[in-house]
Every structure is written in C-alpha cells, then in structure tokens.
Design a protein around this motif. Structure first.
Motif, PDB file in Angstrom:
ATOM      1  N   PRO A 195     -29.829  40.010  -1.634  1.00 23.52           N
ATOM      2  CA  PRO A 195     -29.445  38.650  -1.205  1.00 23.52           C
ATOM      3  C   PRO A 195     -30.550  37.944  -0.419  1.00 23.52           C
ATOM      4  O   PRO A 195     -30.744  36.734  -0.572  1.00 23.52           O
ATOM      5  N   PHE A 196     -31.292  38.689   0.400  1.00 23.13           N
ATOM      6  CA  PHE A 196     -32.410  38.104   1.134  1.00 23.13           C
ATOM      7  C   PHE A 196     -33.492  37.641   0.159  1.00 23.13           C
ATOM      8  O   PHE A 196     -34.050  36.544   0.290  1.00 23.13           O
ATOM      9  N   LEU A 197     -33.777  38.469  -0.848  1.00 29.21           N
ATOM     10  CA  LEU A 197     -34.796  38.119  -1.837  1.00 29.21           C
ATOM     11  C   LEU A 197     -34.373  36.911  -2.674  1.00 29.21           C
ATOM     12  O   LEU A 197     -35.225  36.141  -3.121  1.00 29.21           O
ATOM     13  N   GLU A 198     -33.076  36.745  -2.897  1.00 29.40           N
ATOM     14  CA  GLU A 198     -32.586  35.535  -3.567  1.00 29.40           C
ATOM     15  C   GLU A 198     -32.996  34.287  -2.783  1.00 29.40           C
ATOM     16  O   GLU A 198     -33.498  33.304  -3.358  1.00 29.40           O
ATOM     17  N   LYS A 199     -32.749  34.320  -1.488  1.00 34.53           N
ATOM     18  CA  LYS A 199     -33.072  33.165  -0.645  1.00 34.53           C
ATOM     19  C   LYS A 199     -34.569  32.891  -0.631  1.00 34.53           C
ATOM     20  O   LYS A 199     -35.001  31.732  -0.657  1.00 34.53           O
ATOM     21  N   ALA A 249     -36.714  33.615  -3.055  1.00 38.70           N
ATOM     22  CA  ALA A 249     -37.069  33.061  -4.364  1.00 38.70           C
ATOM     23  C   ALA A 249     -36.729  31.583  -4.449  1.00 38.70           C
ATOM     24  O   ALA A 249     -37.550  30.762  -4.893  1.00 38.70           O
ATOM     25  N   LEU A 250     -35.535  31.225  -4.044  1.00 38.25           N
ATOM     26  CA  LEU A 250     -35.114  29.830  -4.139  1.00 38.25           C
ATOM     27  C   LEU A 250     -35.954  28.923  -3.254  1.00 38.25           C
ATOM     28  O   LEU A 250     -36.258  27.785  -3.630  1.00 38.25           O
ATOM     29  N   THR A 251     -36.363  29.426  -2.088  1.00 40.99           N
ATOM     30  CA  THR A 251     -37.211  28.635  -1.200  1.00 40.99           C
ATOM     31  C   THR A 251     -38.572  28.362  -1.828  1.00 40.99           C
ATOM     32  O   THR A 251     -39.076  27.233  -1.802  1.00 40.99           O
ATOM     33  N   ILE A 252     -39.182  29.380  -2.426  1.00 46.51           N
ATOM     34  CA  ILE A 252     -40.511  29.209  -3.016  1.00 46.51           C
ATOM     35  C   ILE A 252     -40.440  28.349  -4.270  1.00 46.51           C
ATOM     36  O   ILE A 252     -41.312  27.504  -4.509  1.00 46.51           O
ATOM     37  N   ILE A 253     -39.402  28.542  -5.077  1.00 46.08           N
ATOM     38  CA  ILE A 253     -39.228  27.707  -6.271  1.00 46.08           C
ATOM     39  C   ILE A 253     -39.116  26.234  -5.873  1.00 46.08           C
ATOM     40  O   ILE A 253     -39.682  25.348  -6.524  1.00 46.08           O
ATOM     41  N   GLU A 254     -38.413  25.984  -4.784  1.00 46.95           N
ATOM     42  CA  GLU A 254     -38.304  24.613  -4.290  1.00 46.95           C
ATOM     43  C   GLU A 254     -39.650  24.098  -3.802  1.00 46.95           C
ATOM     44  O   GLU A 254     -39.995  22.926  -4.028  1.00 46.95           O
ATOM     45  N   ARG A 255     -40.441  24.965  -3.152  1.00 52.36           N
ATOM     46  CA  ARG A 255     -41.751  24.546  -2.643  1.00 52.36           C
ATOM     47  C   ARG A 255     -42.681  24.098  -3.767  1.00 52.36           C
ATOM     48  O   ARG A 255     -43.470  23.162  -3.589  1.00 52.36           O
TER      49      ARG A 255
END
Length: 284
Positions: free
Chosen positions: A84-88, A90-96
C-alpha cells in the motif's frame, strides 16, 4: 566527446505518511501513449532502461524509478515500506511526470503494486502487463521465505536469502542474487515480504486481476509453466506469454523476447482502445 542522453535521470523528493522520500527515476517525453514500469523486489529502474534500444517504442514517453529502499532511492523509515505504501509512491511520481493515462508494466513486487493501482484507478490504465506479479498464494515463493525461514535479525535473514537465491535452480538466479546487497536495504525486506504474503493470501488478487476491463497480459518464464492458474486466466481472456529459457526474470534471461512481447501486446491493446486513445490525444 559528449554522449547523447536518451532519457532524463531525475530525483523526486516528497513525503508519504510522514516518511521522507527521495526517489530516483528515469523518464522521457513523447507524443504516444506513456508506459509506466514498476520493478520487482531487489531490482531497480535500470531493468527497463533498454526500452530506448528498441525502435518499436520510439516516441512513447516512459517512467521507471527505484522503489523506496531500492537502488538510488532513499527512505527515512524503511519499516514503513509495504505494497500500500508503494502504491502511494507510484501514484505520486506518476502525477509528477503528468501521465494521465498509461500502459502499466510491473514485475513481481511491482506487478502486485501495479495490480492494486489498476484495480483502484482503472480509468488511468490503457493496458496491464503483469510479469509474474502476485495473483495467488502460490506466487509467494520469494516473499514467503520471511515466514518459512523466520529470523529476528534482519541482516542475517537477508544474507541467508541471498545465498538461497544464489543456488536456486532457475535461470538468472545467481545473477540476480549477486547484486541484491547493492540494490535493496535489509531494513526494507520484512515489511515488503509480509505485505506481499498477506495480500496474496487474503486480498482476492485473482478476482481483482480478472475483473480489470482493459487488456491484460500475464508473462511468465517457461520454468514456471506449472503455475496452477494459467489455463484458468487464459480462459477468462488474459493473454498469456511464456518466455523461453527463463525463470522469474525475463529482463535478465531473455530481454529481447520480453520487449518484443510487450510491444506486440501494447500495440494490440491500443487497437482495442483506439477510441479512448484518440480521446486522450495519443491517436490523431
């Protein structure tokens, strides 16, 4: 003589749940549908750097990065790292990098992380290539060692894990083991493995995978063609790709086959998804 840079190497710094992160990534721009790559446990973003060697992927933006506790990425609290931490992360970097919609490719730990993202945010995903990512309890042949070989000392467990992996009778196991000490921090192992086992045993991953509405491929090495669910997922519409002369690591054992299979699958997926891709602006 200066060398042409075929991708950007960037550091992203941010905070997840009170944990400071500095994530090392490689990425490039382009006009076609982006591709997001998530590496497996004990691997790094460089597993996917050779995408620039294959002209079939020209003009496809891509992103790959070192997960926290791996490669060149730093994490202020390794014990916080879980799927679950790695999900967050991933989503943060994809947004960046501003990828709104993308092909998703994940190997092993990265495949499980990718599955959870695809399940929760299907509107973002054009296709999903799952390279031996966990979808059933039997997939925990690496991560379940945290239970099978219980050891309170994290460094001792990790050293024993490296040695067991080095002598595993599978393609590329010794190659993989040889770099583990350089690619993953021992303090990250326990919580990652425990999270993978828990989700594989209790999160109904198979239903999540089969329930994805967009094109999906499961890639596996021919040494693992005894996985009990292969016929079932194929009957449910999953494209299977068996990699010759390969165990768990097609990017080490047979990369040309892996890259060609990913390209062919993604092109076929784009034909099926052409209306959406045109809406997103990836097809004119």
């Amino acid at each position: 003589m200066s060398m042409q840079q075929e991708f950007n190497h960037s550091q992203f710094s941010f905070d997840i749940d009170g944990t400071d992160l500095r994530i090392s990534s490689i990425h490039r721009g382009g006009e076609l549908c982006p591709i997001v790559f998530l590496h497996g446990f004990g691997s790094t973003k460089e597993d996917y750097a050779d995408i620039v060697r294959y002209s079939s992927f020209s003009n496809h933006p891509f992103l790959a990065y070192d997960a926290p506790g791996c490669g060149e990425s730093d994490c202020s609290d390794l014990s916080k790292i879980s799927i679950p931490f790695l999900e967050k992360v991933a989503l943060t970097i994809i947004e960046r990098v501003n990828f709104k919609h993308f092909h998703l490719v994940g190997h092993s730990m990265g495949g499980l992380t990718a599955l959870m993202i695809a399940h929760k945010y299907p509107e973002k995903v054009v296709s999903f290539t799952n390279i031996e990512g966990n979808i059933a309890p039997e997939d925990c042949f690496l991560s379940r060692q945290i239970i099978q070989y219980k050891c309170e000392d994290k460094d001792e467990f990790f050293e024993q894990f490296v040695e067991r992996t080095r002598h595993s009778p599978a393609f590329s196991s010794a190659l993989y083991a040889s770099s583990l000490r350089h690619k993953v921090r021992p303090g990250a192992v326990k919580t990652i493995f425990e999270s993978m086992v828990h989700l594989s045993d209790h999160a109904d991953l198979m239903s999540k995978f089969l329930g994805l509405s967009f094109p999906k491929m499961f890639m596996y090495g021919d040494q693992n063609n005894n996985l009990t669910y292969l016929d079932h997922i194929q009957s449910e519409g999953v494209h299977l790709e068996e990699v010759p002369n390969c165990g768990h690591f097609p990017m080490y054992s047979n990369p040309p086959f892996m890259w060609n299979a990913i390209h062919n699958f993604q092109k076929a997926a784009e034909k099926k998804q052409s209306t959406l891709l045109r809406k997103y602006g990836y097809l004119k």
